[in-house]
Design a protein around this motif. Sequence first.
Motif, PDB file in Angstrom:
ATOM      1  N   ARG A  23       0.866  -1.183   0.000  1.00  8.42           N
ATOM      2  CA  ARG A  23       0.000   0.000   0.000  1.00  8.42           C
ATOM      3  C   ARG A  23       0.903   1.234   0.000  1.00  8.42           C
ATOM      4  O   ARG A  23       1.280   1.756   1.052  1.00  8.42           O
ATOM      5  N   LEU A  24       1.226   1.684  -1.199  1.00  3.48           N
ATOM      6  CA  LEU A  24       2.248   2.714  -1.337  1.00  3.48           C
ATOM      7  C   LEU A  24       1.734   4.115  -1.065  1.00  3.48           C
ATOM      8  O   LEU A  24       2.458   4.972  -0.579  1.00  3.48           O
ATOM      9  N   TYR A  25       0.476   4.355  -1.410  1.00  9.02           N
ATOM     10  CA  TYR A  25      -0.034   5.719  -1.336  1.00  9.02           C
ATOM     11  C   TYR A  25      -0.852   5.939  -0.071  1.00  9.02           C
ATOM     12  O   TYR A  25      -1.644   5.082   0.338  1.00  9.02           O
ATOM     13  N   ALA A  26      -0.663   7.099   0.527  1.00 11.24           N
ATOM     14  CA  ALA A  26      -1.523   7.502   1.638  1.00 11.24           C
ATOM     15  C   ALA A  26      -2.921   7.774   1.100  1.00 11.24           C
ATOM     16  O   ALA A  26      -3.128   7.971  -0.096  1.00 11.24           O
ATOM     17  N   HIS A  27      -3.904   7.776   1.989  1.00 14.65           N
ATOM     18  CA  HIS A  27      -5.288   7.994   1.570  1.00 14.65           C
ATOM     19  C   HIS A  27      -5.483   9.479   1.249  1.00 14.65           C
ATOM     20  O   HIS A  27      -5.653  10.303   2.136  1.00 14.65           O
ATOM     21  N   ASP A  28      -5.427   9.815  -0.033  1.00 14.38           N
ATOM     22  CA  ASP A  28      -5.556  11.199  -0.497  1.00 14.38           C
ATOM     23  C   ASP A  28      -6.691  11.279  -1.508  1.00 14.38           C
ATOM     24  O   ASP A  28      -6.462  11.234  -2.723  1.00 14.38           O
ATOM     25  N   PRO A  29      -7.944  11.354  -1.049  1.00 13.62           N
ATOM     26  CA  PRO A  29      -9.056  11.321  -2.006  1.00 13.62           C
ATOM     27  C   PRO A  29      -9.091  12.513  -2.956  1.00 13.62           C
ATOM     28  O   PRO A  29      -9.648  12.427  -4.045  1.00 13.62           O
ATOM     29  N   PRO A 166       2.946   9.159 -23.798  1.00 14.05           N
ATOM     30  CA  PRO A 166       2.928   7.925 -23.009  1.00 14.05           C
ATOM     31  C   PRO A 166       3.478   8.085 -21.594  1.00 14.05           C
ATOM     32  O   PRO A 166       2.919   7.538 -20.643  1.00 14.05           O
ATOM     33  N   ILE A 167       4.568   8.841 -21.444  1.00 11.41           N
ATOM     34  CA  ILE A 167       5.126   9.040 -20.101  1.00 11.41           C
ATOM     35  C   ILE A 167       4.132   9.779 -19.215  1.00 11.41           C
ATOM     36  O   ILE A 167       3.847   9.368 -18.079  1.00 11.41           O
ATOM     37  N   GLY A 168       3.572  10.875 -19.732  1.00  8.04           N
ATOM     38  CA  GLY A 168       2.635  11.658 -18.940  1.00  8.04           C
ATOM     39  C   GLY A 168       1.384  10.887 -18.582  1.00  8.04           C
ATOM     40  O   GLY A 168       0.942  10.886 -17.421  1.00  8.04           O
ATOM     41  N   GLU A 169       0.793  10.206 -19.558  1.00  6.47           N
ATOM     42  CA  GLU A 169      -0.450   9.490 -19.303  1.00  6.47           C
ATOM     43  C   GLU A 169      -0.227   8.291 -18.388  1.00  6.47           C
ATOM     44  O   GLU A 169      -1.056   8.011 -17.510  1.00  6.47           O
ATOM     45  N   GLU A 170       0.872   7.573 -18.580  1.00  8.35           N
ATOM     46  CA  GLU A 170       1.116   6.410 -17.725  1.00  8.35           C
ATOM     47  C   GLU A 170       1.463   6.810 -16.296  1.00  8.35           C
ATOM     48  O   GLU A 170       1.063   6.136 -15.346  1.00  8.35           O
ATOM     49  N   LEU A 171       2.186   7.894 -16.130  1.00  5.90           N
ATOM     50  CA  LEU A 171       2.458   8.381 -14.771  1.00  5.90           C
ATOM     51  C   LEU A 171       1.164   8.660 -14.024  1.00  5.90           C
ATOM     52  O   LEU A 171       1.019   8.311 -12.846  1.00  5.90           O
ATOM     53  N   PHE A 172       0.209   9.266 -14.713  1.00  4.65           N
ATOM     54  CA  PHE A 172      -1.043   9.608 -14.029  1.00  4.65           C
ATOM     55  C   PHE A 172      -1.978   8.404 -13.920  1.00  4.65           C
ATOM     56  O   PHE A 172      -2.419   8.040 -12.824  1.00  4.65           O
ATOM     57  N   PHE A 173      -2.290   7.764 -15.054  1.00  3.84           N
ATOM     58  CA  PHE A 173      -3.320   6.728 -15.046  1.00  3.84           C
ATOM     59  C   PHE A 173      -2.867   5.448 -14.354  1.00  3.84           C
ATOM     60  O   PHE A 173      -3.615   4.867 -13.563  1.00  3.84           O
ATOM     61  N   ARG A 174      -1.693   4.948 -14.679  1.00 10.96           N
ATOM     62  CA  ARG A 174      -1.228   3.718 -14.062  1.00 10.96           C
ATOM     63  C   ARG A 174      -0.415   3.984 -12.799  1.00 10.96           C
ATOM     64  O   ARG A 174      -0.649   3.377 -11.754  1.00 10.96           O
ATOM     65  N   GLY A 175       0.546   4.898 -12.878  1.00 11.73           N
ATOM     66  CA  GLY A 175       1.416   5.130 -11.733  1.00 11.73           C
ATOM     67  C   GLY A 175       0.711   5.709 -10.536  1.00 11.73           C
ATOM     68  O   GLY A 175       1.067   5.421  -9.396  1.00 11.73           O
ATOM     69  N   GLN A 179      -2.716   2.812  -9.073  1.00 13.05           N
ATOM     70  CA  GLN A 179      -2.091   2.448  -7.800  1.00 13.05           C
ATOM     71  C   GLN A 179      -2.957   2.850  -6.613  1.00 13.05           C
ATOM     72  O   GLN A 179      -3.049   2.126  -5.621  1.00 13.05           O
ATOM     73  N   THR A 180      -3.588   4.009  -6.710  1.00 17.64           N
ATOM     74  CA  THR A 180      -4.436   4.472  -5.612  1.00 17.64           C
ATOM     75  C   THR A 180      -5.709   3.650  -5.515  1.00 17.64           C
ATOM     76  O   THR A 180      -6.118   3.222  -4.421  1.00 17.64           O
ATOM     77  N   LEU A 181      -6.359   3.393  -6.649  1.00 19.21           N
ATOM     78  CA  LEU A 181      -7.620   2.654  -6.651  1.00 19.21           C
ATOM     79  C   LEU A 181      -7.440   1.215  -6.176  1.00 19.21           C
ATOM     80  O   LEU A 181      -8.296   0.686  -5.446  1.00 19.21           O
ATOM     81  N   ARG A 182      -6.333   0.588  -6.549  1.00 19.39           N
ATOM     82  CA  ARG A 182      -6.152  -0.825  -6.212  1.00 19.39           C
ATOM     83  C   ARG A 182      -6.026  -1.044  -4.712  1.00 19.39           C
ATOM     84  O   ARG A 182      -6.253  -2.151  -4.217  1.00 19.39           O
ATOM     85  N   GLN A 183      -5.665  -0.008  -3.979  1.00 22.61           N
ATOM     86  CA  GLN A 183      -5.567  -0.123  -2.521  1.00 22.61           C
ATOM     87  C   GLN A 183      -6.947  -0.162  -1.875  1.00 22.61           C
ATOM     88  O   GLN A 183      -7.072  -0.574  -0.719  1.00 22.61           O
ATOM     89  N   HIS A 184      -7.978   0.261  -2.607  1.00 26.04           N
ATOM     90  CA  HIS A 184      -9.317   0.337  -2.029  1.00 26.04           C
ATOM     91  C   HIS A 184     -10.297  -0.641  -2.661  1.00 26.04           C
ATOM     92  O   HIS A 184     -11.211  -1.113  -1.983  1.00 26.04           O
ATOM     93  N   ILE A 185     -10.122  -0.967  -3.954  1.00 31.41           N
ATOM     94  CA  ILE A 185     -11.084  -1.839  -4.626  1.00 31.41           C
ATOM     95  C   ILE A 185     -10.418  -3.064  -5.250  1.00 31.41           C
ATOM     96  O   ILE A 185     -11.084  -3.855  -5.906  1.00 31.41           O
ATOM     97  N   GLY A 186      -9.124  -3.225  -5.063  1.00 30.16           N
ATOM     98  CA  GLY A 186      -8.421  -4.384  -5.594  1.00 30.16           C
ATOM     99  C   GLY A 186      -7.901  -4.155  -7.004  1.00 30.16           C
ATOM    100  O   GLY A 186      -8.365  -3.262  -7.705  1.00 30.16           O
TER     101      GLY A 186
END
Length: 252
Positions: A23-29, A166-175, A179-186
Amino acid sequence: AGMAGKPPLGWLTEQFGGLGVSRLYAHDPIVPLLGFGAWLLGFYVAALLLAQLPGRGAPTGLAALFQGLAGLGVTWAVIGAFSRTYPPYLAAKIIPNDDVESPWSASTAALRAFCVMLPVVAGAMLVTTLAIGSDGEPHPVAQLLLSDPSPLTLATLGIAVVIVAPIGEELFFRGFLHQTLRQHIGPRLAAIATALVFAAVHASPSHFAVLAVLGLTFSLVFEWVGSLWASIFLHSMWNACVYVFILCVAFS
């Protein structure tokens, strides 16, 4: 897989460590919304600055490249300032270390995934075309190329499309978002949700299904390898193919 005496899928998943359950990211909604807003703000401010240039403004390709870099820079400045996870780009799994594959290793995984992805995306394109047809609008990149078909435009627009985007979009969408969503919904629901947001942001109803398939593939590769470089390389290869295809069609 046959030489190893293992099932193909099991052998394939064993090649890389994946993201695991950390769980890398703090809860930052609010931070995902801030990051997306900063992305749009960077593009908007860059457009305003370009509009102030004398004459007909900056060359088309340079303008697109400048806007892409501005969006990337503002986004990560805002996320870096407001996220309680520091540094956020380290948590995005883009810095190679003991837990993150090297860019070279990630690129080989991306190449494997690219070979599998092409027929799936082609199928999605075919189904979409048969179901809803085409909107008849030329691709925005094709419009830019035809408005200013100079070598400088070809080069700078290519850099913007194949490298910066690709760098910009992947940093935001995947990185960050995935990463944030998977900590809450898998991881599975996070991959689906991120793919849908990725497709919606591109604002192309006739290509929504194709973009959703691409976004899902990028997330799955990121999950499989555990390095953002894998999805960046895969995204870049796809954009390169699209860019070359657009060049061929635009100048035919």
